[in-house]
Design a protein around this motif. Structure first.
Motif, PDB file in Angstrom:
ATOM      1  N   UNK A  62      -9.116   3.334   0.095  1.00  0.00           N
ATOM      2  CA  UNK A  62      -7.833   3.407  -0.612  1.00  0.00           C
ATOM      3  C   UNK A  62      -6.897   2.308  -0.128  1.00  0.00           C
ATOM      4  N   UNK A  63      -7.022   1.933   1.156  1.00  0.00           N
ATOM      5  CA  UNK A  63      -6.188   0.849   1.673  1.00  0.00           C
ATOM      6  C   UNK A  63      -6.561  -0.489   1.037  1.00  0.00           C
ATOM      7  N   UNK A  64      -7.810  -0.586   0.585  1.00  0.00           N
ATOM      8  CA  UNK A  64      -8.250  -1.780  -0.142  1.00  0.00           C
ATOM      9  C   UNK A  64      -7.660  -1.790  -1.547  1.00  0.00           C
ATOM     10  N   UNK A  65      -7.744  -0.655  -2.239  1.00  0.00           N
ATOM     11  CA  UNK A  65      -7.274  -0.588  -3.620  1.00  0.00           C
ATOM     12  C   UNK A  65      -5.760  -0.778  -3.712  1.00  0.00           C
ATOM     13  N   UNK A  66      -5.035  -0.383  -2.665  1.00  0.00           N
ATOM     14  CA  UNK A  66      -3.580  -0.501  -2.675  1.00  0.00           C
ATOM     15  C   UNK A  66      -3.092  -1.924  -2.387  1.00  0.00           C
TER      16      UNK A  66
END
Length: 248
Positions: free
Chosen positions: A144-148
């Protein structure tokens, strides 16, 4: 390194973007560590809103590079010659090329926003427009830290495009500011993820590095990671020169 005084050394500014806890501070330590700045105190600059670390980088200037000898062409008659002259010519070319490539020193400042401080918008925008490169950081254990990262990148990139390109360009324009993507906590990953064609590094056509921020050899000399970092910093300096920031 060129014989210059400190006041004559130019500065390139790199912005680190990523959610809290992904390892930006640890990564900044690794990025700024060098022979010239071996300790944290020797490379840290005080700032109210930002954690800023500085290192020296040698930028290759290829001005005066001699032209490629004709015999290196596949269609050149001399390429099929049994004479040793082509090899002698190559050695001379290599020696001239090495001497022509002057290494120019640059200060590189790595900016990491202090998550506990709320920076006024006008100060943040002033910094963004002077950024020469961006490092996007995410946690390999939490995709999720990648997608954000898309959301975190939008505002800085908008300011850079406005003040460096004189107009708002598409985010994926081929002339956008140099970007490097870094995935952290590689040592804690149970299984290696497959290459994702839809990842942000793929979308931006840029390099990606996966590493353990606690490993001080992550950017060891002549390693693949070190080569990617050096390429990124060289591109950031190129961007600084070709797209200088407007004053207003």
């Amino acid at each position: 390194m060129a014989d210059q005084t400190i006041k004559h050394v130019s500065t390139a500014r790199i912005l680190l973007l990523g959610e809290a806890g992904v390892g930006k501070s640890r990564l900044t330590d690794l990025l700024a560590m060098s022979i010239d700045t071996p300790t944290h105190s020797s490379r840290t600059v005080g700032n109210l809103w930002w954690s800023v670390q500085v290192r020296l980088h040698e930028y290759p200037s290829n001005k005066g590079m001699p032209p490629t000898p004709e015999w290196t062409s596949a269609s050149s008659p001399s390429s099929s010659s049994h004479s040793s002259e082509p090899f002698a010519s190559f050695k001379g070319f290599r020696d001239r090329a090495a001497s022509a490539c002057e290494m120019i020193p640059y200060f590189v400042e790595f900016y990491d926003l202090k998550s506990s401080m709320r920076m006024p918008r006008e100060h943040r925008n002033r910094l963004f427009r002077n950024i020469d490169g961006i490092i996007l950081v995410y946690d390999l254990l939490d995709m999720r830290t990648h997608d954000n990262l898309h959301d975190l990148l939008y505002h800085p990139l908008r300011q850079i495009c406005r003040y460096r390109h004189n107009r708002l360009r598409p985010i994926l324009s081929r002339h956008h500011v140099p970007i490097l993507v870094v995935g952290t906590k590689l040592d804690m990953l149970q299984s290696r993820r497959l290459h994702r064609s839809g990842g942000i590094a793929y979308q931006l056509s840029t390099d990606e590095i996966l590493l353990n921020c606690l490993d001080t050899d992550s950017f060891a000399e002549k390693s693949r990671n070190e080569a990617k970092l050096r390429k990124f910093l060289n591109n950031a300096i190129d961007f600084k020169h070709f797209f200088p920031a407007r004053r207003n």
